[in-house]
Design a protein around this motif. Sequence first.
Motif, PDB file in Angstrom:
ATOM      1  N   PRO A   1      -0.693  -7.970  45.734  1.00  0.00           N
ATOM      2  CA  PRO A   1       0.407  -8.747  46.327  1.00  0.00           C
ATOM      3  C   PRO A   1       1.758  -8.078  46.150  1.00  0.00           C
ATOM      4  O   PRO A   1       2.004  -7.388  45.148  1.00  0.00           O
ATOM      5  N   ASP A   2       2.626  -8.265  47.112  1.00  0.00           N
ATOM      6  CA  ASP A   2       3.980  -7.738  47.060  1.00  0.00           C
ATOM      7  C   ASP A   2       4.709  -8.347  45.860  1.00  0.00           C
ATOM      8  O   ASP A   2       4.705  -9.563  45.669  1.00  0.00           O
ATOM      9  N   GLY A   3       5.301  -7.513  45.049  1.00  0.00           N
ATOM     10  CA  GLY A   3       5.996  -7.996  43.859  1.00  0.00           C
ATOM     11  C   GLY A   3       5.241  -7.729  42.577  1.00  0.00           C
ATOM     12  O   GLY A   3       5.824  -7.806  41.485  1.00  0.00           O
TER      13      GLY A   3
ATOM     14  N   ARG B   1       4.063  -5.416  39.914  1.00  0.00           N
ATOM     15  CA  ARG B   1       4.501  -4.086  39.481  1.00  0.00           C
ATOM     16  C   ARG B   1       3.993  -3.724  38.087  1.00  0.00           C
ATOM     17  O   ARG B   1       4.470  -2.768  37.493  1.00  0.00           O
TER      18      ARG B   1
ATOM     19  N   PRO C   1       7.137 -12.896  44.774  1.00  0.00           N
ATOM     20  CA  PRO C   1       7.484 -11.800  45.683  1.00  0.00           C
ATOM     21  C   PRO C   1       8.984 -11.571  45.718  1.00  0.00           C
ATOM     22  O   PRO C   1       9.772 -12.509  45.524  1.00  0.00           O
TER      23      PRO C   1
ATOM     24  N   LYS D   1      13.638 -11.386  50.445  1.00  0.00           N
ATOM     25  CA  LYS D   1      13.813 -10.590  51.649  1.00  0.00           C
ATOM     26  C   LYS D   1      15.095 -10.995  52.363  1.00  0.00           C
ATOM     27  O   LYS D   1      15.463 -12.170  52.384  1.00  0.00           O
TER      28      LYS D   1
END
Length: 271
Positions: A100-102, A104, A231, A234
């Motif tokens: 998933p985006d986010g 890390r 996330p 944006k």
Amino acid sequence: METVECKVDGKSIGIETGRLAKQSNGSVLVTQGKSAVLVTVNSAKPREGIDFFPLTVDYLEKIYAAGKIPGGFFKRERGMTEKEVLTSRFIDRALRPLFPDGYRDETQVTAQVLSSDPEYETDVLAFVGASAAVMLSDIPFPAPIAAVRVSRVDGKLIANATVAEAEAADLNIIVAGSANALVMVEGGARQVSETAVLEALRFGHREILKLIDAQEQLVAKAGKTKRVVTPPAKDSELLRKIEGMALDRIRAASQTREKKARYKAFDEIDS
């Protein structure tokens, strides 16, 4: 300990968890015939300020897996072989975009061949194990994926063929996918038609679904609660401007069949 089993083109593949590498975030033992691959996934604590996803995938097959011990001048095995590097890459290439985006957190996937059946390759077993280990762990991942090797011998499609069958095949590809799409294809063929390739892809995806179903059964029995990932925010206004400037042109360029013309269309968008 939990175990599930499925048959891929008549060949039994087992996925087991809870017996080995219990301290890992997720671990499985994938078996087929005399082959056994231990796959573990481990994740470090979050690092502040990191702006990329540090994922490492290692596929390792040592000589002891075939019941041999190095002798002669070189008594120790050296660096990774070409096959180990390429297998690590194709597992990484399929897994990496699906996190998933986010997310890390530093993550390491290790596939270790414990036992090698000389008749079959173990790379696709490692791929299945990588997906199953991540799915069983607390590391966020949307849905299981799987891979099979598809070979065409005398016009017949075979999933996870023997080494001898693969050498005699006029089509050899590795197909990786999720329940509703393919995520990666690589391999080669000896002048086969597009229809034959499409048939092989469909055949491979049908076999992949069996492996995905087995993983879902195992997750239902032994899966951990997933971490919550927030996330990144944006800039909706910036996205709207970029879409207005380039989205239609990107679509038009993507539909250009001729390779050089397509590349030229994409270059014009960049400029």
